[in-house]
Design a protein around this motif. Structure first.
Motif: not given
Length: 258
Positions: A125-129, A117-123, A163-169
């Motif tokens: 944002a700056s310094h997303a974690r 659910a958080a992915l659309p917001f984190l994409k 952590d591997v998959e979302w390096q692209k974002y």
């Protein structure tokens, strides 16, 4: 823009200690919990940069509503801390199956729901974690804590994969692995491991590690898992080099009730 952190299970324990620390460091803090009254009390005690809300982490629609609400209030979501969790201890067969299922529904599905659910917001944002609360119980399966330990293995797997998959974002997904912490969760625990190893970490100790990891620049982050305390670090590193038989015997000895 002021950075923000959204914390699940934030009304007490590690979640509350983390909320206080990040607030003191100038963050906008989302204090979301199934116990809304306690969450609101904490937010009110902190001040205007804290926002409380209701969240049952096992319900995906509540995640969507809570994150949307917090994002609109804070401006963006920089950090998601998947902290909510439960624990049942004692002999596996003496814990009813619905409690084992509930452990997975909150500890595992809650993390899956939060990350998704958080992915659309984190994409945006700056310094997303994303920081997930794992455990030293994810190093080797724990007797008398079977479903809890297994749920934390699942959290570890989710963390490693994303952590591997979302390096692209540009999103890092990390976890924190403490041993037993002085919170309400471990009071009255029926497990030999806690009797033998004791409870030496405080919620503030874990909060400090969460803050340290949150502040690291991506190019300084070389690992996905972050242990808390000397005992956990020793267990983690020994498990990487010890034969399986030694790991099993060590945990067998630790699990014996005094």
């Amino acid at each position: 823009m002021t950075s923000s952190i959204f914390i699940s299970g934030a009304a007490q324990g590690i979640g509350a200690a983390t909320a206080k620390l990040f607030y003191q460091q100038g963050y906008k803090v989302g204090i979301y919990d199934i116990n809304l009254e306690q969450a609101e009390q904490l937010a009110q005690s902190l001040g205007p940069n804290a926002k409380a809300g209701l969240l049952d982490v096992s319900q995906y629609d509540q995640w969507q509503s809570a994150l949307t609400e917090f994002n609109e209030w804070a401006g963006e979501i920089n950090i998601l801390l998947n902290n909510a969790g439960i624990l049942y201890s004692g002999a596996f067969e003496n814990t009813d199956i619905s409690s084992h299922h509930r452990t997975f529904n909150i500890n595992v599905n809650g993390v899956l729901n939060g990350c998704h659910a958080a992915l659309p917001f984190l994409k945006q944002a700056s310094h997303a974690r994303i920081i997930n609360m794992s455990s030293a119980s994810a190093i080797y399966g724990q007797a008398d804590l079977v479903s809890y330990s297994a749920s934390k293995f699942a959290v570890r797997g989710i963390t490693e994969g994303l952590d591997v998959e979302w390096q692209k974002y540009g999103i890092r997904v990390l976890d924190i692995m403490p041993l037993f912490v002085q919170t309400a969760m471990v009071k009255g625990m029926d497990a030999g491991t806690i009797q033998n190893m004791g409870v030496s970490l405080s919620a503030q100790d874990v909060a400090q590690e969460i803050y340290r990891v949150a502040r690291l620049k991506n190019h300084h982050l070389t690992v996905t898992h972050h242990t808390v305390g000397i005992k956990t670090e020793l267990m983690y590193h020994l498990s990487r080099f010890s034969p399986q038989l030694i790991n099993r015997v060590t945990n067998l000895l630790l699990s014996k009730n005094k």
